[in-house]
Write an enzyme that holds these catalytic residues in place. Structure first.
Site, PDB file in Angstrom:
ATOM      1  N   LYS A  16       0.840  -1.205   0.000  1.00  0.00           N
ATOM      2  CA  LYS A  16       0.000   0.000   0.000  1.00  0.00           C
ATOM      3  C   LYS A  16       0.872   1.251   0.000  1.00  0.00           C
ATOM      4  O   LYS A  16       1.875   1.302   0.711  1.00  0.00           O
ATOM      5  CB  LYS A  16      -0.888   0.015   1.248  1.00  0.00           C
ATOM      6  CG  LYS A  16      -1.878  -1.139   1.284  1.00  0.00           C
ATOM      7  CD  LYS A  16      -2.672  -1.233   2.572  1.00  0.00           C
ATOM      8  CE  LYS A  16      -3.546  -2.489   2.522  1.00  0.00           C
ATOM      9  NZ  LYS A  16      -4.232  -2.769   3.776  1.00  0.00           N
ATOM     10  N   TYR A  60      -4.982   5.982  -1.531  1.00  0.00           N
ATOM     11  CA  TYR A  60      -3.868   5.026  -1.539  1.00  0.00           C
ATOM     12  C   TYR A  60      -3.950   4.038  -2.681  1.00  0.00           C
ATOM     13  O   TYR A  60      -5.021   3.661  -3.134  1.00  0.00           O
ATOM     14  CB  TYR A  60      -3.711   4.307  -0.194  1.00  0.00           C
ATOM     15  CG  TYR A  60      -4.950   3.671   0.367  1.00  0.00           C
ATOM     16  CD1 TYR A  60      -5.924   4.432   0.987  1.00  0.00           C
ATOM     17  CD2 TYR A  60      -5.137   2.291   0.285  1.00  0.00           C
ATOM     18  CE1 TYR A  60      -7.061   3.843   1.506  1.00  0.00           C
ATOM     19  CE2 TYR A  60      -6.269   1.700   0.811  1.00  0.00           C
ATOM     20  CZ  TYR A  60      -7.226   2.486   1.420  1.00  0.00           C
ATOM     21  OH  TYR A  60      -8.356   1.906   1.927  1.00  0.00           O
ATOM     22  N   ASP A  91     -14.613  -3.895  12.145  1.00  0.00           N
ATOM     23  CA  ASP A  91     -13.410  -3.736  12.973  1.00  0.00           C
ATOM     24  C   ASP A  91     -13.689  -3.993  14.453  1.00  0.00           C
ATOM     25  O   ASP A  91     -12.778  -4.355  15.198  1.00  0.00           O
ATOM     26  CB  ASP A  91     -12.796  -2.348  12.762  1.00  0.00           C
ATOM     27  CG  ASP A  91     -12.131  -2.237  11.393  1.00  0.00           C
ATOM     28  OD1 ASP A  91     -11.975  -3.281  10.719  1.00  0.00           O
ATOM     29  OD2 ASP A  91     -11.775  -1.117  10.995  1.00  0.00           O
TER      30      ASP A  91
HETATM   31  C1  LIG Z   1     -11.160  -1.938   0.941  1.00  0.00           C
HETATM   32  C2  LIG Z   1     -12.317  -1.927  -0.075  1.00  0.00           C
HETATM   33  C3  LIG Z   1     -13.625  -1.757   0.332  1.00  0.00           C
HETATM   34  N1  LIG Z   1     -14.630  -1.759  -0.559  1.00  0.00           N
HETATM   35  C4  LIG Z   1     -16.023  -1.577  -0.075  1.00  0.00           C
HETATM   36  C5  LIG Z   1     -16.463  -2.638   0.918  1.00  0.00           C
HETATM   37  C6  LIG Z   1     -17.329  -1.887   1.886  1.00  0.00           C
HETATM   38  O1  LIG Z   1     -18.678  -1.926   1.463  1.00  0.00           O
HETATM   39  C7  LIG Z   1     -16.852  -0.453   1.832  1.00  0.00           C
HETATM   40  C8  LIG Z   1     -16.052  -0.046   3.047  1.00  0.00           C
HETATM   41  O2  LIG Z   1     -15.009  -1.011   3.215  1.00  0.00           O
HETATM   42  P1  LIG Z   1     -14.159  -1.088   4.526  1.00  0.00           P
HETATM   43  O3  LIG Z   1     -15.030  -0.907   5.720  1.00  0.00           O
HETATM   44  O4  LIG Z   1     -13.338  -2.347   4.476  1.00  0.00           O
HETATM   45  O5  LIG Z   1     -13.199   0.187   4.386  1.00  0.00           O
HETATM   46  P2  LIG Z   1     -11.963   0.606   5.298  1.00  0.00           P
HETATM   47  O6  LIG Z   1     -12.265   0.249   6.717  1.00  0.00           O
HETATM   48  O7  LIG Z   1     -11.626   1.996   4.969  1.00  0.00           O
HETATM   49  O8  LIG Z   1     -10.823  -0.391   4.786  1.00  0.00           O
HETATM   50  C9  LIG Z   1      -9.532   0.060   4.451  1.00  0.00           C
HETATM   51  O9  LIG Z   1      -8.833   0.349   5.660  1.00  0.00           O
HETATM   52  C10 LIG Z   1      -7.481   0.731   5.512  1.00  0.00           C
HETATM   53  C11 LIG Z   1      -6.881   0.890   6.881  1.00  0.00           C
HETATM   54  C12 LIG Z   1      -6.707  -0.173   4.622  1.00  0.00           C
HETATM   55  O10 LIG Z   1      -5.533  -0.468   4.832  1.00  0.00           O
HETATM   56  C13 LIG Z   1      -7.411  -0.616   3.380  1.00  0.00           C
HETATM   57  O11 LIG Z   1      -6.693  -1.635   2.720  1.00  0.00           O
HETATM   58  C14 LIG Z   1      -8.823  -1.041   3.659  1.00  0.00           C
HETATM   59  O12 LIG Z   1      -8.809  -2.249   4.389  1.00  0.00           O
HETATM   60  O13 LIG Z   1     -16.076  -0.340   0.648  1.00  0.00           O
HETATM   61  C15 LIG Z   1     -14.387  -1.922  -1.916  1.00  0.00           C
HETATM   62  O14 LIG Z   1     -15.329  -1.932  -2.742  1.00  0.00           O
HETATM   63  N2  LIG Z   1     -13.094  -2.068  -2.340  1.00  0.00           N
HETATM   64  C16 LIG Z   1     -12.049  -2.080  -1.478  1.00  0.00           C
HETATM   65  O15 LIG Z   1     -10.859  -2.203  -1.921  1.00  0.00           O
END
Ligand SMILES: Cc1cn([C@H]2C[C@H](O)[C@@H](COP(=O)(O)OP(=O)(O)O[C@H]3O[C@@H](C)C(=O)[C@@H](O)[C@H]3O)O2)c(=O)[nH]c1=O
Length: 185
Positions: free
Chosen positions: A72, A132, A170
């Site tokens: 990342k 990112y 989380d």
């Molecule tokens: C991470 C991701 C999420 N999504 C969607 C799934 C979900 O409905 C919505 C929000 O996802 P999340 O709650 O997982 O988002 P978030 O908590 O912001 O997740 C991110 O956190 C940081 C710390 C990281 O390092 C990233 O790699 C990713 O894990 O977006 C995607 O479509 N593509 C993606 O690559």
């Protein structure tokens, strides 16, 4: 573009040059050749952008399992975060150790976090936007999270439990002890 190692040298801080003039500024935020020269020769396949409206929004500690493990490259285009990378490579000398650094629009810095690390951040300013690049596509079935305030990791977050906002996902993150029983890196 300047590259520096953090205490865990696989994690790097990057300072892109900013050329200001009367119109505003110009900056190369990623340059394949400059990154390759600095030993970061990953191919990025996806750009992500998140907005966190309030101070204390905490996302993490996230990783995807191989074969969807992600490198990342993280920057902030509005606001400020404390960014944290935890070494979760079982054979590493720094297994279970973490590094943290502030990344902000004002400082115009970036952090590179290789696969084999769990990643998280907390917002230090309202309306913080994080942008990112990742080296593998989103693979929800490979996603894992380790608890942000796991006592075995002892990450020095600037906020306590009552001050942070977590996603439902989380809230259910696993402990580092349980990751250690079955590490994927
Ligand atoms: C991470 C991701 C999420 N999504 C969607 C799934 C979900 O409905 C919505 C929000 O996802 P999340 O709650 O997982 O988002 P978030 O908590 O912001 O997740 C991110 O956190 C940081 C710390 C990281 O390092 C990233 O790699 C990713 O894990 O977006 C995607 O479509 N593509 C993606 O690559």
């Amino acid at each position: 573009m300047q590259f520096e190692e953090l205490e865990i040298p696989d994690v790097k801080l990057i300072f892109p040059k900013k050329f200001g003039d009367e119109r505003g500024f110009f900056s190369e935020t990623y340059n394949l050749e400059a990154f390759a020269k600095a030993g970061i020769d990953q191919q990025f396949v996806q750009d992500n952008h998140s907005l966190s409206s309030n101070v204390g929004v905490l996302r993490g500690l996230h990783f995807q399992c191989p074969p969807f493990a992600q490198d990342k490259l993280v920057r902030v285009i509005r606001g400020r975060i404390l960014d944290v990378a935890v070494d979760i490579r079982a054979k590493s000398k720094t297994f279970g150790k973490w590094v943290s650094t502030e990344i902000s629009a004002e400082d115009w810095n970036q952090i590179f976090i290789p696969a084999g690390f769990a990643h998280g951040f907390v917002t230090l300013e309202p309306d913080t936007e994080v942008n990112y690049k990742v080296s593998a596509p989103y693979a929800p079935e490979s996603e894992r999270a380790i608890m942000w305030n796991d006592p075995d990791l002892g990450i020095d977050w600037p906020f306590g439990k009552s001050q942070v906002t977590l996603s439902a996902k989380d809230e259910k993150a696993i402990s580092f002890a349980s990751y250690r029983e079955n590490p994927v890196f």
